[in-house]
Motif scaffolding. Structure first.
Motif, PDB file in Angstrom:
ATOM      1  N   MET A  94       0.820  -1.211   0.000  1.00 45.65           N
ATOM      2  CA  MET A  94       0.000   0.000   0.000  1.00 45.65           C
ATOM      3  C   MET A  94       0.856   1.264   0.000  1.00 45.65           C
ATOM      4  SD  MET A  94      -2.895  -1.252  -0.444  1.00 45.65           S
ATOM      5  CE  MET A  94      -3.725   0.345  -0.513  1.00 45.65           C
ATOM      6  N   ASP A  95       2.114   1.170   0.414  1.00 47.64           N
ATOM      7  CA  ASP A  95       3.007   2.334   0.353  1.00 47.64           C
ATOM      8  C   ASP A  95       3.166   2.806  -1.087  1.00 47.64           C
ATOM      9  OD1 ASP A  95       3.329   2.043   3.054  1.00 47.64           O
ATOM     10  OD2 ASP A  95       5.353   1.207   2.957  1.00 47.64           O
ATOM     11  N   GLY A  96       3.388   1.846  -1.998  1.00 47.74           N
ATOM     12  CA  GLY A  96       3.534   2.200  -3.401  1.00 47.74           C
ATOM     13  C   GLY A  96       2.257   2.769  -3.983  1.00 47.74           C
ATOM     14  N   ILE A  97       1.130   2.142  -3.678  1.00 50.95           N
ATOM     15  CA  ILE A  97      -0.157   2.617  -4.188  1.00 50.95           C
ATOM     16  C   ILE A  97      -0.455   4.026  -3.681  1.00 50.95           C
ATOM     17  CG2 ILE A  97      -2.660   2.245  -4.054  1.00 50.95           C
ATOM     18  CD1 ILE A  97      -2.062  -0.769  -4.195  1.00 50.95           C
ATOM     19  N   ASN A  98      -0.234   4.254  -2.393  1.00 48.08           N
ATOM     20  CA  ASN A  98      -0.529   5.570  -1.818  1.00 48.08           C
ATOM     21  C   ASN A  98       0.367   6.661  -2.395  1.00 48.08           C
ATOM     22  OD1 ASN A  98      -2.629   4.652  -0.177  1.00 48.08           O
ATOM     23  ND2 ASN A  98      -1.245   4.120   1.493  1.00 48.08           N
ATOM     24  N   GLN A  99       1.646   6.334  -2.634  1.00 47.47           N
ATOM     25  CA  GLN A  99       2.543   7.345  -3.199  1.00 47.47           C
ATOM     26  C   GLN A  99       2.170   7.662  -4.645  1.00 47.47           C
ATOM     27  OE1 GLN A  99       5.495   9.412  -1.975  1.00 47.47           O
ATOM     28  NE2 GLN A  99       4.309  10.223  -3.686  1.00 47.47           N
ATOM     29  N   ASN A 100       1.862   6.635  -5.425  1.00 48.32           N
ATOM     30  CA  ASN A 100       1.456   6.881  -6.810  1.00 48.32           C
ATOM     31  C   ASN A 100       0.156   7.671  -6.875  1.00 48.32           C
ATOM     32  OD1 ASN A 100       3.683   5.675  -7.993  1.00 48.32           O
ATOM     33  ND2 ASN A 100       2.710   3.670  -8.209  1.00 48.32           N
ATOM     34  N   LEU A 101      -0.773   7.385  -5.959  1.00 47.45           N
ATOM     35  CA  LEU A 101      -2.023   8.146  -5.909  1.00 47.45           C
ATOM     36  C   LEU A 101      -1.752   9.604  -5.554  1.00 47.45           C
ATOM     37  CD1 LEU A 101      -5.087   8.358  -6.005  1.00 47.45           C
ATOM     38  CD2 LEU A 101      -5.168   7.529  -3.641  1.00 47.45           C
ATOM     39  N   GLN A 102      -0.830   9.835  -4.639  1.00 50.32           N
ATOM     40  CA  GLN A 102      -0.491  11.216  -4.281  1.00 50.32           C
ATOM     41  C   GLN A 102       0.100  11.958  -5.470  1.00 50.32           C
ATOM     42  OE1 GLN A 102      -1.230  12.838  -1.495  1.00 50.32           O
ATOM     43  NE2 GLN A 102      -0.327  14.700  -2.380  1.00 50.32           N
ATOM     44  N   TRP A 103       0.963  11.291  -6.228  1.00 50.67           N
ATOM     45  CA  TRP A 103       1.548  11.934  -7.420  1.00 50.67           C
ATOM     46  C   TRP A 103       0.478  12.210  -8.473  1.00 50.67           C
ATOM     47  CZ3 TRP A 103       6.277   8.176  -7.276  1.00 50.67           C
ATOM     48  CH2 TRP A 103       7.304   8.749  -6.512  1.00 50.67           C
ATOM     49  N   ILE A 104      -0.521  11.337  -8.591  1.00 54.39           N
ATOM     50  CA  ILE A 104      -1.625  11.593  -9.511  1.00 54.39           C
ATOM     51  C   ILE A 104      -2.380  12.841  -9.078  1.00 54.39           C
ATOM     52  CG2 ILE A 104      -3.873  10.752 -10.300  1.00 54.39           C
ATOM     53  CD1 ILE A 104      -2.710   7.926 -10.296  1.00 54.39           C
ATOM     54  N   LYS A 105      -2.683  12.935  -7.797  1.00 61.12           N
ATOM     55  CA  LYS A 105      -3.401  14.104  -7.269  1.00 61.12           C
ATOM     56  C   LYS A 105      -2.626  15.392  -7.526  1.00 61.12           C
ATOM     57  CE  LYS A 105      -5.681  11.668  -3.427  1.00 61.12           C
ATOM     58  NZ  LYS A 105      -5.718  11.525  -1.948  1.00 61.12           N
ATOM     59  N   GLU A 106      -1.294  15.309  -7.466  1.00 63.25           N
ATOM     60  CA  GLU A 106      -0.443  16.481  -7.664  1.00 63.25           C
ATOM     61  C   GLU A 106      -0.198  16.793  -9.136  1.00 63.25           C
ATOM     62  OE1 GLU A 106       3.060  15.463  -5.507  1.00 63.25           O
ATOM     63  OE2 GLU A 106       2.127  15.709  -3.528  1.00 63.25           O
ATOM     64  N   GLY A 107      -0.716  15.954 -10.023  1.00 55.54           N
ATOM     65  CA  GLY A 107      -0.528  16.164 -11.456  1.00 55.54           C
ATOM     66  C   GLY A 107       0.839  15.745 -11.958  1.00 55.54           C
ATOM     67  N   LYS A 108       1.591  14.995 -11.154  1.00 51.20           N
ATOM     68  CA  LYS A 108       2.942  14.567 -11.540  1.00 51.20           C
ATOM     69  C   LYS A 108       2.954  13.222 -12.247  1.00 51.20           C
ATOM     70  CE  LYS A 108       5.141  17.001  -7.668  1.00 51.20           C
ATOM     71  NZ  LYS A 108       5.932  16.837  -6.421  1.00 51.20           N
ATOM     72  N   LEU A 109       1.875  12.479 -12.119  1.00 49.82           N
ATOM     73  CA  LEU A 109       1.805  11.146 -12.689  1.00 49.82           C
ATOM     74  C   LEU A 109       0.508  11.033 -13.493  1.00 49.82           C
ATOM     75  CD1 LEU A 109       3.623   8.624 -12.500  1.00 49.82           C
ATOM     76  CD2 LEU A 109       2.217   7.838 -10.578  1.00 49.82           C
ATOM     77  N   LYS A 110       0.651  10.683 -14.772  1.00 48.44           N
ATOM     78  CA  LYS A 110      -0.498  10.538 -15.657  1.00 48.44           C
ATOM     79  C   LYS A 110      -0.636   9.085 -16.077  1.00 48.44           C
ATOM     80  CE  LYS A 110       0.126  15.237 -17.434  1.00 48.44           C
ATOM     81  NZ  LYS A 110       0.357  16.074 -18.644  1.00 48.44           N
ATOM     82  N   TYR A 111      -1.822   8.725 -16.536  1.00 48.16           N
ATOM     83  CA  TYR A 111      -2.073   7.349 -16.938  1.00 48.16           C
ATOM     84  C   TYR A 111      -2.947   7.319 -18.172  1.00 48.16           C
ATOM     85  CZ  TYR A 111      -6.478   8.258 -14.475  1.00 48.16           C
ATOM     86  OH  TYR A 111      -7.671   8.795 -14.065  1.00 48.16           O
ATOM     87  N   ARG A 112      -2.893   6.190 -18.849  1.00 42.67           N
ATOM     88  CA  ARG A 112      -3.769   5.939 -19.990  1.00 42.67           C
ATOM     89  C   ARG A 112      -4.141   4.466 -19.974  1.00 42.67           C
ATOM     90  NH1 ARG A 112      -2.407   7.875 -26.098  1.00 42.67           N
ATOM     91  NH2 ARG A 112      -2.597   9.888 -25.046  1.00 42.67           N
ATOM     92  N   GLU A 113      -5.364   4.169 -20.387  1.00 49.68           N
ATOM     93  CA  GLU A 113      -5.833   2.792 -20.444  1.00 49.68           C
ATOM     94  C   GLU A 113      -6.268   2.440 -21.870  1.00 49.68           C
ATOM     95  OE1 GLU A 113      -7.742   1.989 -16.067  1.00 49.68           O
ATOM     96  OE2 GLU A 113      -8.936   3.183 -17.464  1.00 49.68           O
ATOM     97  N   THR A 114      -5.947   1.228 -22.291  1.00 47.75           N
ATOM     98  CA  THR A 114      -6.474   0.669 -23.531  1.00 47.75           C
ATOM     99  C   THR A 114      -7.539  -0.345 -23.135  1.00 47.75           C
ATOM    100  OG1 THR A 114      -4.387   0.967 -24.729  1.00 47.75           O
ATOM    101  CG2 THR A 114      -5.936  -0.658 -25.601  1.00 47.75           C
TER     102      THR A 114
END
Length: 334
Positions: free
Chosen positions: A286-306
Motif C-alpha cells: 500500500m506504500d507504493g499505491i498511496n505514493q502513486n495516488l499522491q503523485w496523480i493528485k499532484e498532477g505529476k503522474l499521468k495514466y492511460r488505459e487501452t
C-alpha cells in the motif's frame, strides 16, 4: 444458483496465443458460508507475464490474472455488499471469496478511495504495474538527480510509470517503444526527454545521440538485442533493473533468439543487474499505491488505459498487448 464463466487452457500456446488454445466454461458456485462473499468481475487485467507463465499451467487449468470486482452478496463484514475489491481470481466472471493467500500476488483486498479516479486503476498505476514501476525502479536503480535513465517497453503499463517517476526524481529520461504515436505520448504528455522507435531506428545510434554522456540506469522490460544495445552504452557503476523479457515471450523456449553478449560491459563497467518480482515488496504494497495516488493528485503522474469490451475478448486483448497494440494499461471491461 449463481454460475461463473471462466477461461481454461485447452492446449499450450505455440507462438502467439490462438482462440483454439482456450475455451470458456461454466462453473456452478456454492451457496455462501459464514465469512464468505460473492464478487462479480467489473474489469480484468491482461499483462505480458501471463504469456510468460503459461507453460507452467496444466491443461484444463484456469488462466491467472487480476481483476477489479464488486461485492454482490456477503457474509463477511470486511467485504460488504457494494464494495470494490482487487482479486487475484484469474479470467472468470464470478468468485466466492475470500481465496486463501499464497506467495504471489495478494489474493484480494478492499480498494481504498481513489479520489474520484476509476477503480480500473487498481489493475494499473494503482496496482501491480504501478508498484512494479515504483519499487523496481526506485529500490533497484536508486536514481540520482541529473542521471540518464533508459526505459524499454516505455509506453506500456509499467514503463510509462517508470519514466514519469524518473522525471519526478529529476532525471533525463529516454523511452524506447514501437510507434511514433506512442513516442508522441511519451514526450508530449508524459515529459520524457527523448523517444526511440525501435522498429524504424538504429537503436544503438539513436542512444548515442540522445545520451552522449552515457546511461546511468536502465529499466528493462524487453530483453533481447535492444537491451544489449543499452547495456553496452552504460556508464561505470550503472544499475539495471530487469522487469521482463517480452521480446522473447512468444518464442520457443528451446530455441530462444540470440542477442549480443553483455558480460564484457557488466565486468568492465562494473554494472549491477538485478531481476525481480514485485511480490518482493508485499509488506510495503500500500506504500507504493498511496505514493502513486499522491503523485496523480499532484498532477505529476499521468495514466492511460487501452480498454477492450467484453469478457469473451480476453484472449484478443492479450494477443494485442503481446504485439504492442496497447498504450498504457490494457484492461477488459466485463
Amino acid at each position: 444458483m449463481m454460475k461463473a464463466r471462466k477461461f481454461i487452457l485447452v492446449q499450450h500456446f505455440k507462438g502467439l496465443p490462438k482462440k483454439e488454445d482456450v475455451k470458456i466454461v461454466e462453473e456452478e458456485l456454492p451457496p455462501l458460508k459464514t465469512g464468505e462473499f460473492l464478487a462479480e468481475a467489473v474489469y480484468l487485467s491482461v499483462d505480458p507475464y501471463m504469456r510468460a507463465y503459461e507453460p507452467r499451467f496444466q491443461i484444463g487449468s484456469s488462466i491467472i490474472g487480476g481483476q477489479v470486482a464488486k461485492i454482490l452478496e456477503s457474509k463477511n463484514p470486511e467485504f460488504p455488499v457494494g464494495a470494490y475489491i482487487f482479486g487475484s481470481y484469474g479470467w472468470r466472471t464470478h468468485t466466492v471469496g475470500p481465496i486463501e493467500g499464497d506467495e504471489g500476488m495478494p489474493r484480494q483486498y478492499r480498494l481504498p478511495d481513489f479520489a474520484g479516479h476509476p477503480y480500473s486503476l487498481a489493475l494499473g498505476v494503482l496496482g501491480m504495474p504501478g508498484n512494479t514501476a515504483y519499487f523496481g525502479f526506485l529500490d533497484l536503480c536508486k536514481p540520482k538527480e541529473g542521471e540518464t535513465v533508459v526505459v524499454s517497453g516505455a509506453a506500456g503499463a509499467v514503463g510509462s510509470i517508470v519514466g514519469q517517476i524518473a522525471k519526478i526524481k529529476k532525471c533525463k529520461v529516454i523511452g524506447i517503444a514501437g510507434s511514433d504515436e506512442k513516442g508522441k505520448w511519451l514526450t508530449d504528455e508524459l515529459g520524457f526527454d527523448h523517444f526511440i522507435n525501435y522498429k524504424t531506428s538504429n537503436v544503438a545510434q539513436k542512444l548515442k545521440e540522445a545520451a552522449p554522456n552515457g546511461i546511468d540506469c536502465y529499466f528493462d522490460n524487453v530483453g533481447g538485442e535492444i537491451s544489449s544495445n543499452v547495456i553496452h552504452q552504460m556508464n561505470k557503476y550503472g544499475r539495471i533493473s530487469v522487469c521482463g523479457a517480452i521480446a522473447s515471450y512468444n518464442d520457443d523456449y528451446l530455441h530462444l533468439p540470440k542477442a549480443t553478449i553483455i558480460q564484457t560491459a557488466l565486468v568492465f563497467k562494473e554494472l549491477r543487474m538485478e531481476g525481480f518480482l514485485v511480490t518482493r515488496w508485499m509488506n510495503r504494497w500500500m506504500d507504493g499505491i498511496n505514493q502513486n495516488l499522491q503523485w496523480i493528485k499532484e498532477g505529476k503522474l499521468k495514466y492511460r488505459e487501452t480498454v477492450t469490451e467484453g469478457f469473451e475478448n480476453m484472449l484478443n486483448a492479450l494477443v494485442d498487448i503481446l504485439q504492442g497494440g496497447n498504450t498504457g494499461k490494457a484492461i477488459v471491461k466485463v
